[in-house]
Design a protein around this motif. Structure first.
Motif, mmCIF file in Angstrom:
data_model
loop_
_atom_site.group_PDB
_atom_site.id
_atom_site.type_symbol
_atom_site.label_atom_id
_atom_site.label_comp_id
_atom_site.label_asym_id
_atom_site.label_seq_id
_atom_site.Cartn_x
_atom_site.Cartn_y
_atom_site.Cartn_z
ATOM 1 N N MET A 96 0.845 -1.189 0.000
ATOM 2 C CA MET A 96 0.000 0.000 0.000
ATOM 3 C C MET A 96 0.886 1.248 0.000
ATOM 4 O O MET A 96 1.823 1.359 0.763
ATOM 5 N N ARG A 97 0.609 2.190 -0.905
ATOM 6 C CA ARG A 97 1.337 3.446 -0.986
ATOM 7 C C ARG A 97 0.384 4.585 -0.690
ATOM 8 O O ARG A 97 -0.804 4.487 -0.932
ATOM 9 N N PHE A 98 0.945 5.697 -0.222
ATOM 10 C CA PHE A 98 0.111 6.862 0.038
ATOM 11 C C PHE A 98 -0.187 7.624 -1.238
ATOM 12 O O PHE A 98 -1.212 8.230 -1.374
ATOM 13 N N GLY A 99 0.735 7.671 -2.155
ATOM 14 C CA GLY A 99 0.475 8.474 -3.333
ATOM 15 C C GLY A 99 1.734 8.845 -4.061
ATOM 16 O O GLY A 99 2.391 8.006 -4.623
ATOM 17 N N ARG A 100 2.135 10.076 -4.053
ATOM 18 C CA ARG A 100 3.133 10.602 -4.958
ATOM 19 C C ARG A 100 4.471 9.929 -4.764
ATOM 20 O O ARG A 100 5.358 10.447 -4.106
ATOM 21 N N ARG A 101 4.637 8.802 -5.407
ATOM 22 C CA ARG A 101 5.814 7.984 -5.170
ATOM 23 C C ARG A 101 6.928 8.302 -6.147
ATOM 24 O O ARG A 101 7.974 7.686 -6.108
ATOM 25 N N GLU A 102 6.710 9.206 -7.042
ATOM 26 C CA GLU A 102 7.712 9.435 -8.058
ATOM 27 C C GLU A 102 7.779 10.902 -8.422
ATOM 28 O O GLU A 102 6.789 11.535 -8.568
ATOM 29 N N PHE A 103 9.002 11.398 -8.528
ATOM 30 C CA PHE A 103 9.186 12.676 -9.176
ATOM 31 C C PHE A 103 10.650 12.861 -9.478
ATOM 32 O O PHE A 103 11.492 12.489 -8.693
ATOM 33 N N LEU A 104 10.979 13.456 -10.597
ATOM 34 C CA LEU A 104 12.359 13.475 -11.049
ATOM 35 C C LEU A 104 13.227 14.483 -10.334
ATOM 36 O O LEU A 104 14.425 14.394 -10.399
ATOM 37 N N ALA A 105 12.657 15.473 -9.730
ATOM 38 C CA ALA A 105 13.435 16.426 -8.971
ATOM 39 C C ALA A 105 12.716 17.739 -8.848
ATOM 40 O O ALA A 105 13.282 18.700 -8.359
ATOM 41 N N LEU A 106 11.500 17.815 -9.337
ATOM 42 C CA LEU A 106 10.784 19.076 -9.314
ATOM 43 C C LEU A 106 10.289 19.343 -7.912
ATOM 44 O O LEU A 106 9.190 19.023 -7.542
ATOM 45 N N ALA A 107 11.161 19.912 -7.117
ATOM 46 C CA ALA A 107 10.842 20.190 -5.730
ATOM 47 C C ALA A 107 11.478 21.514 -5.388
ATOM 48 O O ALA A 107 12.244 22.065 -6.153
ATOM 49 N N LEU A 153 -6.210 14.522 17.462
ATOM 50 C CA LEU A 153 -5.447 14.133 16.288
ATOM 51 C C LEU A 153 -6.382 13.480 15.284
ATOM 52 O O LEU A 153 -7.001 12.460 15.584
ATOM 53 N N GLU A 154 -6.459 14.067 14.111
ATOM 54 C CA GLU A 154 -7.274 13.530 13.027
ATOM 55 C C GLU A 154 -6.350 13.081 11.898
ATOM 56 O O GLU A 154 -5.543 13.861 11.401
ATOM 57 N N ILE A 155 -6.459 11.810 11.519
ATOM 58 C CA ILE A 155 -5.691 11.294 10.387
ATOM 59 C C ILE A 155 -6.516 11.507 9.132
ATOM 60 O O ILE A 155 -7.627 10.979 9.010
ATOM 61 N N LEU A 156 -5.976 12.281 8.196
ATOM 62 C CA LEU A 156 -6.684 12.590 6.957
ATOM 63 C C LEU A 156 -6.371 11.507 5.924
ATOM 64 O O LEU A 156 -5.204 11.191 5.666
ATOM 65 N N ILE A 157 -7.402 10.916 5.316
ATOM 66 C CA ILE A 157 -7.216 9.899 4.288
ATOM 67 C C ILE A 157 -8.105 10.217 3.097
ATOM 68 O O ILE A 157 -9.094 10.934 3.214
ATOM 69 N N ARG A 158 -7.736 9.672 1.941
ATOM 70 C CA ARG A 158 -8.469 9.958 0.702
ATOM 71 C C ARG A 158 -9.143 8.723 0.123
ATOM 72 O O ARG A 158 -9.744 8.785 -0.933
ATOM 73 N N ILE A 171 -5.417 9.966 23.834
ATOM 74 C CA ILE A 171 -5.378 10.862 22.679
ATOM 75 C C ILE A 171 -6.747 10.834 21.992
ATOM 76 O O ILE A 171 -7.305 9.766 21.743
ATOM 77 N N ASN A 172 -7.284 11.981 21.692
ATOM 78 C CA ASN A 172 -8.581 12.074 21.025
ATOM 79 C C ASN A 172 -8.370 11.913 19.517
ATOM 80 O O ASN A 172 -8.399 12.871 18.753
ATOM 81 N N ALA A 173 -8.141 10.648 19.107
ATOM 82 C CA ALA A 173 -7.768 10.356 17.726
ATOM 83 C C ALA A 173 -8.978 9.953 16.906
ATOM 84 O O ALA A 173 -9.941 9.372 17.416
ATOM 85 N N SER A 174 -8.921 10.245 15.596
ATOM 86 C CA SER A 174 -10.005 9.890 14.685
ATOM 87 C C SER A 174 -9.476 9.833 13.266
ATOM 88 O O SER A 174 -8.369 10.303 12.975
ATOM 89 N N LEU A 175 -10.281 9.247 12.374
ATOM 90 C CA LEU A 175 -9.997 9.223 10.947
ATOM 91 C C LEU A 175 -10.962 10.154 10.235
ATOM 92 O O LEU A 175 -12.126 10.260 10.620
ATOM 93 N N ARG A 176 -10.482 10.817 9.194
ATOM 94 C CA ARG A 176 -11.374 11.654 8.381
ATOM 95 C C ARG A 176 -11.153 11.296 6.909
ATOM 96 O O ARG A 176 -10.076 11.563 6.347
ATOM 97 N N LEU A 177 -12.149 10.664 6.301
ATOM 98 C CA LEU A 177 -12.113 10.326 4.884
ATOM 99 C C LEU A 177 -12.743 11.460 4.091
ATOM 100 O O LEU A 177 -13.889 11.840 4.344
ATOM 101 N N VAL A 178 -11.985 12.005 3.133
ATOM 102 C CA VAL A 178 -12.495 13.091 2.300
ATOM 103 C C VAL A 178 -12.354 12.684 0.834
ATOM 104 O O VAL A 178 -11.598 11.772 0.493
ATOM 105 N N ASP A 179 -13.060 13.380 -0.047
ATOM 106 C CA ASP A 179 -12.963 13.049 -1.467
ATOM 107 C C ASP A 179 -11.610 13.509 -2.005
ATOM 108 O O ASP A 179 -10.919 14.332 -1.389
ATOM 109 N N PRO A 180 -11.181 12.969 -3.159
ATOM 110 C CA PRO A 180 -9.829 13.247 -3.662
ATOM 111 C C PRO A 180 -9.514 14.723 -3.855
ATOM 112 O O PRO A 180 -8.414 15.176 -3.533
#
Length: 624
Positions: free
Chosen positions: A1-12, A455-460, A480-489
């Protein structure tokens, strides 16, 4: 499982440093004469006039459609939806692969760690002081409407992106003083003297050249569904916002016979379909509507790839080696929220995640625990500092406060007992929180002001719920008052770009030779308040800035590696990012209708540019 932006050539992000950095090695990249290629430390694997890159396939057939789900994306791009075709600004959600519509002055070689070769330009000449780079454009270079690409377009592109581009494009250009057109075919990039060798490679090889004439009557910052005039191997074809987009191969592409392109780009059509949830995309793949897919959910890889097309050997399920590049997969704790500024709080939160239990019960033991933000590379340090690292640490310590533990073994979190209820880890976490000023009030942690530790963990995507729910449960068990928050992309993209979150996950592969500009984007003080940067935690530490400067100042690979390892040590101790897990492979499934060359390139793997349709196989599958 990956979070997302796993690749970029150097544009940072890139930022000017107070002391001048060394220029490109002038011994191997000599000034005053036209060069066909550049490398940070002088290594070039291809001579002038090379016919094609070794990983290219000039004899492969052209044609067919590649319908896939991209596994990486750049800038403001989104794999789950899109509402604009403007990919080079922060606003909106653009479809992946818009960059394939545009040419750049030079291009990277995917089988070399940091070499670039003249493409839109036929040569580059470096001034004696290393601050002026003169690019001579190829006379045959054309936009898709047949008009010539000129130096005025180059100057316009760099000036515009420096002013209004996406932060991943804008920030590195802080070291660029000006871009000028000397004549129609001669463009000059003028730097301020603080640029690093690696930053030059990024700026020359990965920036899109835009049409000044096309953009003149248009607002560059606008979200728009008007396909831009471009010049690359593909152009925007049919599309439906939020649903699908197609890129059409340009049959009369001006550069198709150049060594930098020959043997690439075989598909007539590249089609991307958008699904807000993973399962919908997977079902489309099972039916053959999508023909190539990288699987990031280990449970699915083990349990769901048993559908009829697999049994009938119509679909191939295969592991491919990951690229030889440092990778980062980690959770960012947003220190713009005061409650996360204490390292002990961040450390306690990390200890509530039981990787060993998660890996065994949810991941089918598909991953290894990651302790570094540069996993799987020579920059991932271990043990106590070696002599060169110690010397650099001592030199930096003369001007900066060093973190406790810098001379010890490189920090890594001890494994849990794998039970999912490791009491030792919970006690340690509680002790850290108590020391940071949080005390238990009837099962809820509060500070001296009476505030709760929220603490809210933001997920897509809902796929992350099964992974993070146990983490949330453990955090809640210690107050810890922890929770998950699922939002649209689209909302996820907007909230992470504006740093509107408590904790969120990020994944990427660094360039093979990490550049100081990319590191500054993720870890530098100058990017902490730049919305759209990779500095999600808001790291602002003069010591980190100084080490990143040393990375850019490295005169050879040994110095570069030493500085990177010291950076790794310090970032581990800071705990701004909580490293999660890593894998050595791509998990790929594809309908057996493609040809491809092996081995794949070591440093970048854009399948849509390398593979082709095998007509015989496609006919057998009924997909010809």
């Amino acid at each position: 499982m990956r979070f997302g932006r796993r690749e970029f050539l150097a544009l940072a992000g890139g930022f000017a440093s107070s002391a001048a950095l060394p220029k490109l090695s002038l011994a191997e990249n000599p000034p005053g004469r036209p060069l066909h290629g550049l490398s940070a430390f002088g290594d070039l694997g291809y001579e002038a006039g090379f016919s094609h890159f070794r990983y290219a396939s000039p004899d492969a057939p052209k044609g067919g459609t590649f319908n896939f789900q991209p596994s990486y994306w750049f800038f403001n791009q989104n794999t789950q939806t899109f509402n604009t075709l403007n990919s080079f600004v922060r606003r909106g959600d653009a479809p992946p692969r818009m960059e394939n519509c545009f040419d750049s002055l030079m291009v990277t070689a995917w089988d070399e760690p940091d070499a670039i070769y003249a493409h839109l330009a036929e040569s580059v000449t470096i001034s004696a002081d290393g601050n002026r780079f003169t690019f001579r454009l190829r006379p045959e270079a054309r936009w898709h409407d047949g008009s010539p690409i000129t130096a005025a377009d180059v100057a316009f592109s760099y000036r515009t992106l420096k002013k209004d581009g996406h932060p991943q494009l804008l920030l590195p250009l802080r070291v660029l003083e000006d871009a000028v057109a000397e004549d129609d075919r001669t463009a000059i990039l003028i730097f301020d003297g603080t640029q690093s060798a690696q930053a030059i490679l990024t700026i020359a090889a990965t920036y899109p050249i835009l049409s000044s004439e096309w953009y003149e009557p248009r607002d560059f910052l606008a979200s728009t569904l008007e396909p831009p005039l471009a010049s690359g191997p593909y152009r925007v074809g049919r599309f439906s916002a939020g649903s699908f987009t197609e890129y059409e191969r340009v049959e009369n592409y001006w550069a198709k016979d150049l060594g930098t392109v020959r043997g690439l780009d075989h598909f007539d059509t590249i089609r991307i379909e958008f699904y807000q949830e993973r399962q919908a995309g997977f079902e489309a793949f099972k039916k053959g509507n999508i023909t190539w897919r990288e699987e990031f959910t280990s449970k699915s890889w083990v349990t769901e790839y048993d559908f009829p097309a697999i049994a009938e050997k119509k679909v191939v399920k295969r592991l491919f080696d990951d690229e030889a590049r440092p990778s980062m997969q980690a959770m960012a704790l947003n220190q713009r929220r005061e409650r996360f500024r204490d390292r002990r709080v961040r450390d306690a939160i990390s200890r509530c995640f039981d990787f060993e239990w998660t890996n065994r019960n949810l991941f089918y033991e598909a991953y290894q625990k990651s302790h570094s933000l540069f996993s799987g590379s020579p920059y991932e340090t271990a043990g106590p500092p070696v002599a060169l690292e110690r010397a650099l640490i001592e030199r930096l310590g003369a001007a900066h406060e060093l973190p406790e533990g810098i001379y010890d073994d490189a920090y890594q979190e001890a494994p849990s007992d794998g039970s999912g209820r490791d009491r030792t880890r919970r006690r340690t976490a509680i002790g850290l929180l108590n020391a940071a000023g949080w005390s238990n009030d009837n099962g809820t942690l509060r500070n001296a002001s009476g505030d709760t530790l929220d603490l809210e963990i933001l997920i897509r995507s809902s796929v992350f719920e099964r992974v993070y729910n146990p983490w949330v449960t453990t955090m809640r068990s210690i107050g810890i008052n922890a929770s998950l928050r699922l939002v649209d992309p689209a909302q996820y993209q907007a909230r992470t770009a504006s740093f509107d979150f408590d904790m969120a996950g990020y994944a990427l592969n660094w360039e093979a030779t990490p550049v100081n500009s990319g590191l500054e984007n993720a870890f530098g003080s100058g990017s902490a308040d730049v919305e759209g940067s990779r500095n999600w935690p808001g790291t602002a530490d003069p010591l980190v800035d100084a080490i990143i400067h040393e990375v850019g100042a490295a005169a050879n690979r040994e110095d570069h590696r030493t500085a990177m390892r010291v950076l790794d040590r310090v970032l581990r101790l800071r705990r701004d990012w909580i490293p999660s897990w890593t894998s050595a492979n791509h998990r790929v499934a594809y309908w057996d209708m493609f040809g491809f060359k092996e081995p794949k390139p070591d440093y970048f793997w854009p399948v849509e540019r390398l593979w082709w349709v095998d007509q015989e196989k496609a006919t057998t599958l009924g997909k010809a």
